[in-house]
Scaffold this active site. Structure first.
Site: not given
Length: 126
Positions: A64, A125
């Site tokens: 990510h 996140y």
């Protein structure tokens, strides 16, 4: 949240991307030294291109990345710059990545543009 804009001769911009990509067959090969080296390579490529890594997480089976980029670079260009560079270098440095898979990364990826309002949410996140 204050917006940090960047300037160039043609205007002002604040562009962010949340990019996610996985190893081929979603294999859990991104651990230990491979993960550390991948982190270094991603930051190296971002510096080389003048992009800013806001958040990065390397998990055993996916990556990510939240990166701020310039307006002339498309989402596909940004994603493929990271994937191509890291694949070539990691497969040279870690031979077991060559023997287990035909390519390091899956051909697909996820990319989402990130506005200033939700940038903190994406960073949290990741």
């Amino acid at each position: 949240m204050t917006r940090k804009v960047r300037r160039f001769s043609g205007g002002v911009y604040d562009l962010g991307l949340h990019i996610v990509w996985c190893p081929k067959y979603r294999r859990s090969v991104l651990g230990g030294r491979v993960a550390e080296r991948l982190d270094e390579l991603i930051r190296q490529k971002a510096d080389e291109r003048g992009w800013e890594v806001i958040a990065l997480e390397v998990m055993p089976d996916q990556v990510h990345l939240f990166v701020k980029h310039d307006p002339k670079s498309s989402a596909s260009y940004v994603a493929n710059q990271f994937k191509g560079f890291t694949s070539r270098v990691l497969r040279e440095e870690f031979p077991h990545l060559k023997s287990r898979m035909p390519t390091l990364w899956s051909s697909s990826y996820f990319a989402a543009s990130v506005g200033a309002v939700s940038a903190a949410t994406v960073e949290k996140y990741i």
